[in-house]
Motif scaffolding. Structure first.
Motif, short mmCIF file in Angstrom:
data_model
loop_
_atom_site.label_atom_id
_atom_site.label_comp_id
_atom_site.label_asym_id
_atom_site.label_seq_id
_atom_site.Cartn_x
_atom_site.Cartn_y
_atom_site.Cartn_z
N ILE A 1 0.84 -1.21 0.00
CA ILE A 1 0.00 0.00 0.00
C ILE A 1 0.88 1.25 0.00
N LEU A 2 1.91 1.26 0.81
CA LEU A 2 2.80 2.42 0.90
C LEU A 2 3.49 2.69 -0.43
N CYS A 3 3.97 1.63 -1.08
CA CYS A 3 4.63 1.78 -2.39
C CYS A 3 3.63 2.22 -3.46
N ARG A 4 2.49 1.55 -3.51
CA ARG A 4 1.49 1.84 -4.54
C ARG A 4 0.99 3.28 -4.48
N ASN A 5 0.90 3.81 -3.27
CA ASN A 5 0.40 5.18 -3.09
C ASN A 5 1.51 6.21 -3.01
N GLY A 6 2.76 5.78 -3.16
CA GLY A 6 3.87 6.72 -3.17
C GLY A 6 4.17 7.35 -1.82
N VAL A 7 3.72 6.72 -0.74
CA VAL A 7 3.99 7.26 0.59
C VAL A 7 5.49 7.15 0.88
N ALA A 8 6.07 6.01 0.55
CA ALA A 8 7.50 5.77 0.72
C ALA A 8 7.98 4.99 -0.49
N GLY A 9 9.22 5.17 -0.84
CA GLY A 9 9.80 4.43 -1.95
C GLY A 9 10.15 3.02 -1.53
N PRO A 10 10.59 2.21 -2.48
CA PRO A 10 10.93 0.81 -2.18
C PRO A 10 11.97 0.67 -1.07
N GLU A 11 12.89 1.61 -0.98
CA GLU A 11 13.95 1.51 0.03
C GLU A 11 13.47 1.80 1.45
N GLY A 12 12.38 2.54 1.60
CA GLY A 12 11.90 2.88 2.94
C GLY A 12 10.57 2.28 3.31
N SER A 13 9.89 1.67 2.35
CA SER A 13 8.53 1.21 2.62
C SER A 13 8.50 0.04 3.61
N ALA A 14 9.51 -0.83 3.59
CA ALA A 14 9.51 -1.97 4.53
C ALA A 14 9.62 -1.49 5.97
N ALA A 15 10.50 -0.53 6.21
CA ALA A 15 10.67 0.00 7.57
C ALA A 15 9.41 0.74 8.02
N LEU A 16 8.81 1.51 7.12
CA LEU A 16 7.60 2.24 7.47
C LEU A 16 6.44 1.27 7.71
N ALA A 17 6.35 0.22 6.90
CA ALA A 17 5.31 -0.80 7.11
C ALA A 17 5.50 -1.49 8.45
N ALA A 18 6.74 -1.80 8.82
CA ALA A 18 7.01 -2.42 10.12
C ALA A 18 6.60 -1.48 11.25
N HIS A 19 6.84 -0.21 11.07
CA HIS A 19 6.45 0.79 12.07
C HIS A 19 4.93 0.77 12.28
N PHE A 20 4.18 0.82 11.17
CA PHE A 20 2.72 0.83 11.29
C PHE A 20 2.17 -0.50 11.82
N ALA A 21 2.79 -1.61 11.46
CA ALA A 21 2.38 -2.91 12.00
C ALA A 21 2.60 -2.95 13.51
N ALA A 22 3.74 -2.41 13.97
CA ALA A 22 4.01 -2.36 15.41
C ALA A 22 2.99 -1.47 16.12
N LEU A 23 2.65 -0.33 15.51
CA LEU A 23 1.63 0.53 16.10
C LEU A 23 0.29 -0.20 16.18
N ALA A 24 -0.06 -0.95 15.14
CA ALA A 24 -1.31 -1.71 15.15
C ALA A 24 -1.33 -2.68 16.33
N GLY A 25 -0.21 -3.33 16.59
CA GLY A 25 -0.13 -4.23 17.75
C GLY A 25 -0.34 -3.49 19.05
N ARG A 26 0.23 -2.32 19.17
CA ARG A 26 0.03 -1.52 20.39
C ARG A 26 -1.43 -1.09 20.52
N PHE A 27 -2.06 -0.74 19.40
CA PHE A 27 -3.47 -0.33 19.45
C PHE A 27 -4.35 -1.50 19.88
N ARG A 28 -4.05 -2.70 19.39
CA ARG A 28 -4.83 -3.88 19.80
C ARG A 28 -4.74 -4.12 21.30
N GLU A 29 -3.55 -3.91 21.85
CA GLU A 29 -3.31 -4.19 23.27
C GLU A 29 -3.78 -3.08 24.20
N GLN A 30 -3.96 -1.88 23.67
CA GLN A 30 -4.33 -0.72 24.49
C GLN A 30 -5.72 -0.91 25.09
#
Length: 194
Positions: A135-164
């Motif tokens: 999604i991040l790559c397709r929408n141009g939020v981050a390029g291929p070199e940064g999209s994996a790290a940004l996706a990991a960041h949002f996945a980690a946030l999602a885990g925190r939101f589930r636990e909150q």
């Protein structure tokens, strides 16, 4: 828990809660780390995309809560975000004659990107990072070199939101973490670290 209902029950209390959640999502979306690291371009379009993704996390999690007051907050948050986009466009000098068209276009992108993020969050947890990266790559939020790290960041946030717990959301607090949040506490960026 019953003591929280008077604070969130009325229209003004719901608005205050939504405003507090909005301020938190804006602080998280506009924190300098992803922009300074070059993962996300530092311009209005990319900042609005980051606001959209952060708002999608709240829009995904709040309706899952049993409290009726939390289920009603996404609409207030969406309205607040759209008001913020409108104000940003006006500050940039967009005139009254074209503001409606521009904000309509932003709203279409906001709901499209936000919907894609929510769909990914609702999907297979094991495939979440890959889905977010696409999604991040397709929408141009981050390029291929940064999209994996940004996706990991949002996945980690999602885990925190589930636990909150719901109490924190009712008080207007969401578990935002600065970029890069990780799902492994041992590698999480320490508060105040540079």
């Amino acid at each position: 828990m019953a003591g929280l209902w008077p604070r969130i029950g009325g229209g003004n209390a719901r608005k205050r809660c939504a405003d507090a959640l909005y301020r938190g999502l804006m602080a998280a979306a506009l924190s300098p780390e992803p922009y300074e690291s070059g993962v996300v371009a530092d311009d209005l379009e990319h900042r609005m995309q980051m606001v959209t993704i952060h708002a999608a996390l709240l829009a995904w999690q709040l309706p899952k809560r049993p409290e009726p007051a939390l289920k009603a907050l996404p609409d207030l948050l969406h309205a607040r975000v759209m008001d913020g986009f409108d104000a940003a466009m006006r500050e940039m000098g967009v005139g009254d004659a074209s503001i409606a068209r521009k904000v309509r276009g932003l709203a279409e992108h906001y709901y499209g990107l936000g919907g894609a993020v929510v769909t990914a969050l609702e999907g297979d947890a094991a495939a979440l990072e890959g889905a977010l990266e696409e999604i991040l790559c397709r929408n141009g939020v981050a390029g291929p070199e940064g999209s994996a790290a940004l996706a990991a960041h949002f996945a980690a946030l999602a885990g925190r939101f589930r636990e909150q717990g719901s109490d924190a959301f009712l008080e207007g607090n969401a578990p935002w973490e600065p970029y890069p949040a990780t799902s492994r506490p041992s590698v999480a960026k320490a508060s105040g670290a540079s």
